[in-house]
Structures are given as C-alpha cells and as structure tokens.
Design an enzyme around this catalytic site. Structure first.
Site, PDB file in Angstrom:
ATOM      1  N   ASP A  24      10.122  -2.203  13.264  1.00 44.85           N
ATOM      2  CA  ASP A  24       9.290  -2.989  14.155  1.00 44.85           C
ATOM      3  C   ASP A  24       8.233  -3.703  13.318  1.00 44.85           C
ATOM      4  O   ASP A  24       8.266  -3.660  12.087  1.00 44.85           O
ATOM      5  CB  ASP A  24       8.668  -2.112  15.246  1.00 44.85           C
ATOM      6  CG  ASP A  24       7.713  -1.067  14.693  1.00 44.85           C
ATOM      7  OD1 ASP A  24       7.842  -0.708  13.509  1.00 44.85           O
ATOM      8  OD2 ASP A  24       6.835  -0.597  15.444  1.00 44.85           O
ATOM      9  N   ASP A  74       5.118  -3.334  12.408  1.00 46.70           N
ATOM     10  CA  ASP A  74       4.315  -2.659  11.385  1.00 46.70           C
ATOM     11  C   ASP A  74       5.103  -1.581  10.659  1.00 46.70           C
ATOM     12  O   ASP A  74       4.541  -0.837   9.856  1.00 46.70           O
ATOM     13  CB  ASP A  74       3.031  -2.092  11.976  1.00 46.70           C
ATOM     14  CG  ASP A  74       3.249  -0.908  12.907  1.00 46.70           C
ATOM     15  OD1 ASP A  74       4.370  -0.775  13.448  1.00 46.70           O
ATOM     16  OD2 ASP A  74       2.312  -0.117  13.095  1.00 46.70           O
ATOM     17  N   SER A  95       1.897  -3.378  16.324  1.00 49.95           N
ATOM     18  CA  SER A  95       3.179  -2.684  16.190  1.00 49.95           C
ATOM     19  C   SER A  95       4.341  -3.525  16.716  1.00 49.95           C
ATOM     20  O   SER A  95       4.602  -4.609  16.216  1.00 49.95           O
ATOM     21  CB  SER A  95       3.084  -1.323  16.888  1.00 49.95           C
ATOM     22  OG  SER A  95       4.185  -0.516  16.602  1.00 49.95           O
ATOM     23  N   ASP A 108       6.447   1.288  11.456  1.00 51.31           N
ATOM     24  CA  ASP A 108       6.270   2.721  11.637  1.00 51.31           C
ATOM     25  C   ASP A 108       7.401   3.320  12.464  1.00 51.31           C
ATOM     26  O   ASP A 108       7.385   4.504  12.773  1.00 51.31           O
ATOM     27  CB  ASP A 108       4.909   3.059  12.241  1.00 51.31           C
ATOM     28  CG  ASP A 108       4.717   2.541  13.657  1.00 51.31           C
ATOM     29  OD1 ASP A 108       5.583   1.793  14.156  1.00 51.31           O
ATOM     30  OD2 ASP A 108       3.673   2.877  14.275  1.00 51.31           O
TER      31      ASP A 108
END
Length: 454
Positions: A247, A249, A104, A251
């Site tokens: 960010d 990833d 992440s 999400d």
C-alpha cells in the site's frame, strides 16, 4: 468532543482536516511529551521525520519538522521512506521519537500524522491523548542556540533499511537466497517504489515492477494492495512465480499466486506461521490475529499445532498483544503483518521477503502453500441507522446470535461489531457454504434492524 487520534494516528483530508497549523502544533506537543529534555539535564530531543510521496506530505512534513525544531528538538528529515522504515530508524538510532506523514492506503487527497516513541513503537491511547491535550497549552519557547536544527538525510536511512531487511533472510553481498525466483511487485506509486524492488533484487530475485513512478498524485490510484487487479494480470503475463502488492506507506502486503489468484493476509500469516513454527522461532507456538480473520485460518493453525489469540480490529491491538505476551508473529487479513523479531510494526517489504524465502526453501508454489488456509465463505452486512450502543445488551438479539452460532457449530461463526463512529452494526457470518452464510446473515440483519431501530 471527538478524539483527535484514530486507530492509526491523526488522519483526514489534507489542508482541511490535517492542516499545516495542526501539523506544526502536533510537532511541538510531541516534542514536549516524547522528548526526554525534562528528564536528562542538557539533553536535546532528537526526532526523525519521514513521509510517503503524496503531494501534501511536502508541506505537512515541513510543518511537523518546524514544530519539533521550534520546541528545541533536532530533526533528521529522511524524506520519502516507508512507515516501517521510519520505525526502524527510530528503533536503531539515538532518537526520542519518529514521525510519519502518511495516509497509508487512503486516496491521495487524504493525509495523516503518526508517531513512534523511542524504540520505534506505536503510541498507546494514553500517550496520544497527552499529546492532544498539550496542543493548546502555553509553553516557553527556546531561543538562540536552544532551538532545534533540521538536517536532511542523504539516502543513508533507505540504504540502512534495505540492508536490514535483506539480512533477515540471510542475504548479503555474496548470498542471494531468492535467486531463481521471478516476483512481480506493485508498489502502489508509494513509499516503497524504490525500496521494495531494491530489497527483493538485493536478495537475488528477478523483479518485475509496476506502479513505481510516484508523482505526488497517483499514490494508491487503482493500484497496490487495495486494487490488485493489475498485478494479477502482470503476474500471469510475465510468468512470475508470484506477485506482491504494497500500500502507499508499505506497512501492508498482499500476494498473488502464479495463476493470478489473490492470497490475502490470513493466508500469508498461515504460510509464515507454519514456517516459523517448523524452524522453532514461533514464540509460544502462537499467532496473533484479529476477530476479522477468517475462521479458516484458525482451523488451519489448529491442524498445524499452532495456537491463535484474537484481538480487536486494528494492527495496534495486535502489536499490544504481542508486546504484552512476547509473541513474535501477528497481523490482519488486510496484510498488516508484524514479525517482531525483525520489526516493531507491520512491514510489507519484510513480509514479501519472508514469503519469497518460504517459497524458495520449500520449492512449492505459493498457491500450494496458501491452500492450507481454506477460507470459509463469508458474508458481511453493514446495518445502518441503528443504535449501535445496544448491540451488546439486547437480549433478543444476543439470543438470535447464540442460536445462529449453535446451528453453524465448529465450522462457522457470527460476529456482531458496532461501528466506532457511525450508527452502524456490522453483521459478519462465516459458514461451510456461501448460501448458508448469506441466509444466516440475512436472518440476523432483520433482527438487528427490528431490535436496534432508532
């Protein structure tokens, strides 16, 4: 023994904590727990595996896929795809589980492994513990035609995901609801480097892109939602209507208004909650937030006729509350925002599209929309070297907290939050002025140190 799974999967330093061996074993265990081969005769489990672009994701995704296939599961390897994209594919395809290799917003040396169950939903603690328990368990290996196959997706997953995203605001080949908007996008050199700009352009926006050249090593490096300074400058220099930052990833999503001022997750949730409320789409007129959301958001929602429900810190707890009670919007100050009408998990690109759609439909600047959430001054102190286990039971400390809350009244609050892993107690105070927040936090910090000393 420390629990293997944290608040968002298994995470740590790649090739030290998160190794190829662990990834392979987790793939095997996940196939046994999440596959339905034991329930349906002749059923071969199917899985989708995706990753963010950090270099360690290459060998870790290969190891996970190998583990799954060795346990008899067929694997669709989608390569680099945002975490919510993997969740979407898990939800819309006939697969038993999804796996994402990502850390992440963490720095490049870290990596992680997180799972989605059939339907694209995150796992609860019980299922995660079942997977962990089967890591050392002996098992009968399939042979011959019973072993799984690994297939490489040719980009169709990304195309399908973008089409889904833009459809949620009514965009298609002929309808471009975001036309006329200029949006700056910081992709954090992460998983949304192609998909984020593509989705916004498909919806009609003029897109200015930064940090969309991932090389495996530059993910989250002084960019994206954890370092929005570059985006703030780009928004002003390009005369964009506003900007969004993802960010690694994708999400989560934070925003920047036309003047370069940061718009955090609380303010974004406020804007979206009002939009959904006015459209009659906000289930039970309720927004789900965590205890770390600023009191200013809670007060703004009260003024708008919207109820708030608070959960523990972590988007998984927001998701659990939403699923349990049928709520359709929730999230965190960090920018994890869940719109459950369209996604099973937090989705930064989806958030950006709906935020842009609200700006376009109202004709208002993002700064004006976000100003409805007046963030109260906040002070956070990490008190180290104390017995966190006594924070909830020490009567003198609890009396001090109650007295502080009485002084602050309805325009402030106190939150004492023990760390889950360290001898640390976090003291958070919100108040009408910064000086008041600082003073109350200092008083309580002294009491915490005195009463909880080791």
């Amino acid at each position: 023994m420390a629990r293997l799974f944290g608040t968002d999967g298994v995470r740590g330093l790649a090739n030290r904590d998160v190794t190829a061996e662990l990834a392979l074993d987790l793939g095997v265990a996940a196939a046994h727990v999440l596959g339905t081969s034991g329930e349906l005769e002749g059923h071969r489990p199917r899985a989708v595996v995706g990753r963010d672009p950090r270099v360690s994701g290459e060998f870790l995704s290969a190891a996970v896929a190998a583990g799954l296939a060795s346990a008899g599961a067929d694997v669709i390897n989608v390569g680099v795809l945002p975490t919510p994209g993997v969740a979407h594919m898990t939800a819309t395809s006939d697969v038993d589980l999804g796996v994402v290799i990502s850390a992440s917003h963490n720095a490049m040396p870290d990596n992680g492994i997180k799972f989605f169950a059939r339907g694209g939903v995150k796992l609860d603690d019980v299922v995660e513990d079942q997977i962990a328990a089967r890591l050392e368990e002996p098992w009968e290996r399939p042979v011959g035609a019973e072993v799984g196959r690994i297939m490489t997706d040719s980009g169709r997953a990304g195309e399908s995901y973008v089409a889904h995203l833009v459809s949620t605001i009514g965009a298609d080949e002929y309808t471009k609801p975001l036309s006329g908007l200029r949006i700056a996008v910081d992709c954090a050199n992460g998983a949304a480097s192609d998909i984020g700009p593509a989705a916004l352009r498909a919806a009609g926006a003029d897109v200015v892109v930064v940090n969309a050249s991932p090389d495996g090593r530059n993910i989250n490096e002084k960019c994206g939602s954890t370092h929005p300074e570059q985006l703030q400058a780009v928004v002003v220099a390009s005369e964009a209507d506003f900007g969004v930052a993802f960010d690694g990833d994708a999400d989560r999503c934070l925003a920047v208004d036309h003047a370069g001022v940061l718009v955090d997750g609380d303010q974004i949730m406020g804007v979206l909650a009002v939009a959904e409320h006015e459209a009659g789409r906000l289930a039970h007129d309720t927004l789900v937030v965590t205890v770390m959301s600023n009191l200013g958001l809670i007060l703004a929602m009260q003024d708008a006729g919207i109820r708030t429900v608070q959960t523990g810190v972590g988007d998984r707890y927001v998701l659990e509350e939403m699923r349990a009670n049928g709520y359709t919007l929730g999230g965190e100050q960090s920018g994890h925002i869940v719109m459950s009408r369209y996604a099973t998990t937090g989705d930064g690109v989806l958030t950006a599209l709906h935020l842009a759609d609200r700006v376009k439909q109202t004709g208002a600047r993002l700064a004006d929309l976000a100003s409805a959430v007046r963030r109260l001054p906040q002070t956070l102190v990490n008190v180290r070297g104390v017995d966190r286990a006594r924070a909830a039971t020490d009567e003198v400390l609890l009396d001090a907290v109650a007295a502080a809350e009485a002084r602050l009244g309805t325009t402030g609050r106190v939150l004492l939050r023990p760390s889950g892993t360290e001898p640390v107690v976090r003291v958070m105070v919100e108040a009408g002025t910064q000086s008041q927040a600082d003073a109350v936090a200092e008083e309580l910090t002294v009491v915490v140190r005195e009463r909880l000393a080791l």
